[in-house]
Write a protein that holds these residues in place. Structure first.
Motif, PDB file in Angstrom:
ATOM      1  N   ARG A  27      -1.148   1.907   3.502  1.00  0.00           N
ATOM      2  CA  ARG A  27      -1.485   1.496   3.020  1.00  0.00           C
ATOM      3  C   ARG A  27      -1.053   0.858   2.007  1.00  0.00           C
ATOM      4  O   ARG A  27      -1.395   0.011   1.872  1.00  0.00           O
ATOM      5  N   TYR A  28      -0.495   0.771   1.018  1.00  0.00           N
ATOM      6  CA  TYR A  28       0.050   1.162   0.175  1.00  0.00           C
ATOM      7  C   TYR A  28       0.846  -0.204   0.483  1.00  0.00           C
ATOM      8  O   TYR A  28       0.609  -1.111  -0.466  1.00  0.00           O
ATOM      9  N   ALA A  31      -1.726  -3.166   1.372  1.00  0.00           N
ATOM     10  CA  ALA A  31      -2.440  -3.169   0.557  1.00  0.00           C
ATOM     11  C   ALA A  31      -2.066  -4.431  -0.576  1.00  0.00           C
ATOM     12  O   ALA A  31      -2.784  -5.434  -0.384  1.00  0.00           O
ATOM     13  N   GLU A  32      -1.213  -4.232  -0.208  1.00  0.00           N
ATOM     14  CA  GLU A  32      -0.018  -5.274  -1.605  1.00  0.00           C
ATOM     15  C   GLU A  32       0.255  -6.686  -0.789  1.00  0.00           C
ATOM     16  O   GLU A  32       0.149  -7.355  -1.389  1.00  0.00           O
TER      17      GLU A  32
END
Length: 83
Positions: A27-28, A31-32
């Motif tokens: 997820r991180y 998102a990036e």
């Protein structure tokens, strides 16, 4: 699964937790990556294609199999039997 009810319940709980949480770190990364410009992905694709092309022959004649020689004619002809 076989085992005591308590053990089976504990294993199922752990399995369910791992199934739903395993993708958490991605997820991180997503998102990036989402706000990056299209040019980033185009360059990434081009780079991967170049690496692929190093491993993939461009034509059948460059394939390692295409470079092998034919068996000698003596192996293609019927064997003479002598008694």
């Amino acid at each position: 699964m076989t085992g005591s009810r308590e053990l089976v319940a504990a294993v199922r709980t752990a399995k369910q937790f791992l199934t739903y949480v395993a993708s958490g770190p991605f997820r991180y990364a997503v998102a990036e990556a989402l706000p990056l410009p299209d040019t980033h992905y185009e360059a990434f694709r081009t780079g991967l294609q170049a690496k692929r092309d190093l491993l993939k022959p461009t034509s059948p004649s460059t394939s390692p199999r295409a470079r092998t020689s034919s068996p000698p004619a003596s192996l293609n002809s019927p064997r003479a039997t002598t008694r």
